[in-house]
Design a protein around this motif. Structure first.
Motif, PDB file in Angstrom:
ATOM      1  N   UNK A  64       0.849  -1.186   0.000  1.00 26.65           N
ATOM      2  CA  UNK A  64       0.000   0.000   0.000  1.00 26.65           C
ATOM      3  C   UNK A  64       0.883   1.234   0.000  1.00 26.65           C
ATOM      4  N   UNK A  65       0.570   2.181  -0.881  1.00 30.40           N
ATOM      5  CA  UNK A  65       1.475   3.307  -1.098  1.00 30.40           C
ATOM      6  C   UNK A  65       1.368   4.436  -0.087  1.00 30.40           C
ATOM      7  N   UNK A  66       0.377   4.394   0.773  1.00 37.86           N
ATOM      8  CA  UNK A  66       0.243   5.456   1.771  1.00 37.86           C
ATOM      9  C   UNK A  66       0.819   5.004   3.103  1.00 37.86           C
ATOM     10  N   UNK A  67       0.333   5.602   4.164  1.00 32.37           N
ATOM     11  CA  UNK A  67       0.749   5.222   5.518  1.00 32.37           C
ATOM     12  C   UNK A  67      -0.462   4.686   6.267  1.00 32.37           C
ATOM     13  N   UNK A  68      -0.340   3.503   6.797  1.00 33.87           N
ATOM     14  CA  UNK A  68      -1.407   2.973   7.626  1.00 33.87           C
ATOM     15  C   UNK A  68      -1.072   3.251   9.085  1.00 33.87           C
ATOM     16  N   UNK A  69      -1.918   4.026   9.737  1.00 36.87           N
ATOM     17  CA  UNK A  69      -1.632   4.434  11.113  1.00 36.87           C
ATOM     18  C   UNK A  69      -2.387   3.598  12.140  1.00 36.87           C
ATOM     19  N   UNK A  70      -3.558   3.146  11.749  1.00 33.70           N
ATOM     20  CA  UNK A  70      -4.331   2.329  12.676  1.00 33.70           C
ATOM     21  C   UNK A  70      -5.346   1.508  11.905  1.00 33.70           C
ATOM     22  N   UNK A  71      -5.960   0.588  12.607  1.00 35.65           N
ATOM     23  CA  UNK A  71      -6.957  -0.238  11.940  1.00 35.65           C
ATOM     24  C   UNK A  71      -7.999  -0.676  12.948  1.00 35.65           C
ATOM     25  N   UNK A  72      -9.128  -1.087  12.451  1.00 40.86           N
ATOM     26  CA  UNK A  72     -10.195  -1.552  13.330  1.00 40.86           C
ATOM     27  C   UNK A  72     -10.936  -2.668  12.626  1.00 40.86           C
ATOM     28  N   UNK A  73     -11.152  -3.749  13.341  1.00 40.47           N
ATOM     29  CA  UNK A  73     -11.927  -4.837  12.765  1.00 40.47           C
ATOM     30  C   UNK A  73     -13.286  -4.876  13.411  1.00 40.47           C
ATOM     31  N   UNK A  74     -14.279  -4.909  12.583  1.00 42.14           N
ATOM     32  CA  UNK A  74     -15.646  -4.985  13.088  1.00 42.14           C
ATOM     33  C   UNK A  74     -16.255  -6.309  12.672  1.00 42.14           C
ATOM     34  N   UNK A  75     -16.998  -6.910  13.597  1.00 42.37           N
ATOM     35  CA  UNK A  75     -17.658  -8.174  13.313  1.00 42.37           C
ATOM     36  C   UNK A  75     -19.151  -7.987  13.475  1.00 42.37           C
ATOM     37  N   UNK A  76     -19.897  -8.704  12.659  1.00 38.25           N
ATOM     38  CA  UNK A  76     -21.344  -8.546  12.665  1.00 38.25           C
ATOM     39  C   UNK A  76     -22.016  -9.902  12.784  1.00 38.25           C
ATOM     40  N   UNK A  77     -23.161  -9.923  13.410  1.00 39.08           N
ATOM     41  CA  UNK A  77     -23.901 -11.172  13.526  1.00 39.08           C
ATOM     42  C   UNK A  77     -24.932 -11.087  14.632  1.00 39.08           C
ATOM     43  N   UNK A  78     -25.091 -12.187  15.358  1.00 37.15           N
ATOM     44  CA  UNK A  78     -26.045 -12.228  16.459  1.00 37.15           C
ATOM     45  C   UNK A  78     -25.304 -12.441  17.766  1.00 37.15           C
ATOM     46  N   UNK A  79     -25.662 -11.672  18.762  1.00 41.09           N
ATOM     47  CA  UNK A  79     -25.054 -11.862  20.077  1.00 41.09           C
ATOM     48  C   UNK A  79     -25.655 -13.118  20.721  1.00 41.09           C
ATOM     49  N   UNK A  80     -25.077 -13.533  21.827  1.00 40.01           N
ATOM     50  CA  UNK A  80     -25.527 -14.744  22.501  1.00 40.01           C
ATOM     51  C   UNK A  80     -27.034 -14.747  22.740  1.00 40.01           C
ATOM     52  N   UNK A  81     -27.545 -13.662  23.343  1.00 36.05           N
ATOM     53  CA  UNK A  81     -28.960 -13.594  23.694  1.00 36.05           C
ATOM     54  C   UNK A  81     -29.841 -13.694  22.448  1.00 36.05           C
ATOM     55  N   UNK A  82     -29.483 -12.952  21.430  1.00 35.50           N
ATOM     56  CA  UNK A  82     -30.321 -12.932  20.222  1.00 35.50           C
ATOM     57  C   UNK A  82     -30.224 -14.262  19.478  1.00 35.50           C
ATOM     58  N   UNK A  83     -29.101 -14.901  19.570  1.00 37.00           N
ATOM     59  CA  UNK A  83     -28.942 -16.223  18.973  1.00 37.00           C
ATOM     60  C   UNK A  83     -29.881 -17.213  19.661  1.00 37.00           C
ATOM     61  N   UNK A  84     -29.886 -17.179  20.988  1.00 36.15           N
ATOM     62  CA  UNK A  84     -30.743 -18.105  21.748  1.00 36.15           C
ATOM     63  C   UNK A  84     -32.211 -17.858  21.454  1.00 36.15           C
ATOM     64  N   UNK A  85     -32.573 -16.584  21.367  1.00 40.42           N
ATOM     65  CA  UNK A  85     -33.961 -16.250  21.033  1.00 40.42           C
ATOM     66  C   UNK A  85     -34.342 -16.823  19.681  1.00 40.42           C
ATOM     67  N   UNK A  86     -33.479 -16.651  18.704  1.00 41.45           N
ATOM     68  CA  UNK A  86     -33.835 -17.106  17.352  1.00 41.45           C
ATOM     69  C   UNK A  86     -33.806 -18.634  17.274  1.00 41.45           C
ATOM     70  N   UNK A  87     -32.963 -19.264  18.084  1.00 34.60           N
ATOM     71  CA  UNK A  87     -32.966 -20.735  18.153  1.00 34.60           C
ATOM     72  C   UNK A  87     -34.301 -21.228  18.688  1.00 34.60           C
ATOM     73  N   UNK A  88     -34.786 -20.548  19.716  1.00 34.93           N
ATOM     74  CA  UNK A  88     -36.044 -20.925  20.347  1.00 34.93           C
ATOM     75  C   UNK A  88     -37.194 -20.841  19.349  1.00 34.93           C
ATOM     76  N   UNK A  89     -37.227 -19.743  18.636  1.00 33.91           N
ATOM     77  CA  UNK A  89     -38.287 -19.539  17.651  1.00 33.91           C
ATOM     78  C   UNK A  89     -38.221 -20.617  16.574  1.00 33.91           C
ATOM     79  N   UNK A  90     -37.025 -20.960  16.172  1.00 36.70           N
ATOM     80  CA  UNK A  90     -36.850 -21.970  15.112  1.00 36.70           C
ATOM     81  C   UNK A  90     -37.377 -23.329  15.539  1.00 36.70           C
ATOM     82  N   UNK A  91     -37.286 -23.614  16.853  1.00 39.98           N
ATOM     83  CA  UNK A  91     -37.730 -24.917  17.349  1.00 39.98           C
ATOM     84  C   UNK A  91     -39.238 -25.083  17.301  1.00 39.98           C
TER      85      UNK A  91
END
Lengths: 131, 131
Positions: free
Chosen positions: A103-130
């Motif tokens: 990369x031809x510029x300067x990288x000073x910092x970075x941030x990684x973001x993750x997306x999806x379902x948190x534990x609680x919301x995962x459990x809720x959606x599992x329940x509904x699926x059942x």
DNA sequence: ATTACTGCAAAGCGTTTGCATGTTC
DNA sequence: GAACATGCAAACGCTTTGCAGTAAT
């Protein structure tokens, strides 16, 4: 020069007491109960200062900005269901080798973001699926 | 059902012709010259549809959202000086091993953002430093 | 006394929405 | 002619700003 202010101190305290990543509005609502004259603009102004002084990190989330007492670089998880933001177990904000060379510029910092379902919301959606 | 629209077609074309990551406003300004009756709301509405159909990616940048014809996951670099957004040479949006095991929710996607100075802004600041 | 900080309200920006009209099927 | 898409303007949510007053040094 910067001077003492009760409001700033209260914001600092409130943010450090919570482990999570509140929005300015959330912080404001909480502080307002013990601090009825507090103004939202003051919360924003102080958070802005704390960020510029490196005391607090600003997470430019999707929607409203969130503020984080932890300033060391670390990743965040954003739940698409409830909108919560969670610190990820460990920092992996490491610039991949080779990347800086190619990369031809300067990288000073970075941030990684993750997306999806948190534990609680995962459990809720599992329940509904059942059903 | 979705129907043909000249506006949508023009937006598609304009976005695919540019290699970069324009904001809705930029796209609007460009299209407006050959399409004077175009409305900004239409640009937003169509970009929203294209995103929901998976034809276009929305980059929730700092400030205004940017739109990207490339939908395969890849990283972006944000220049703190000129605000430009650059595709990084290769995708590294890979969830680090162990992370999914140690996180109790579901990670569906991730995005790595890098910050610093782009080539042009780096050269400018180097020049100033020399004087 | 100076000047930073406050509260309030108003304005700012990017984006979305309600509605009447126009266009595509 | 049914329903989707448009243009316009108004409303939205989040954030910043101008200003007159309050409080810390």
């Amino acid at each position: 020069m910067t001077r003492y202010s009760r409001q700033r101190e209260a914001i600092r305290k409130q943010l450090s007491n919570r482990g999570d990543h509140p929005t300015a509005e959330t912080l404001y609502a909480e502080l307002k109960t013990n601090f009825p004259e507090l103004s939202l603009a003051t919360v924003y102004r102080n958070l802005g200062q704390l960020v510029s002084w490196g005391e607090v990190a600003r997470i430019d989330a999707y929607g409203a900005a969130r503020f984080d007492w932890r300033v060391e670089p670390h990743s965040h998880f954003f739940c698409r269901e409830c909108g919560c933001v969670i610190d990820l177990p460990e920092a992996d904000d490491i610039v991949p080798h080779n990347l800086e060379e190619r990369f031809d510029g300067v990288i000073e910092s970075s941030a990684s973001n993750y997306f999806g379902l948190c534990k609680e919301c995962k459990e809720k959606s599992d329940k509904i699926a059942k059903n």
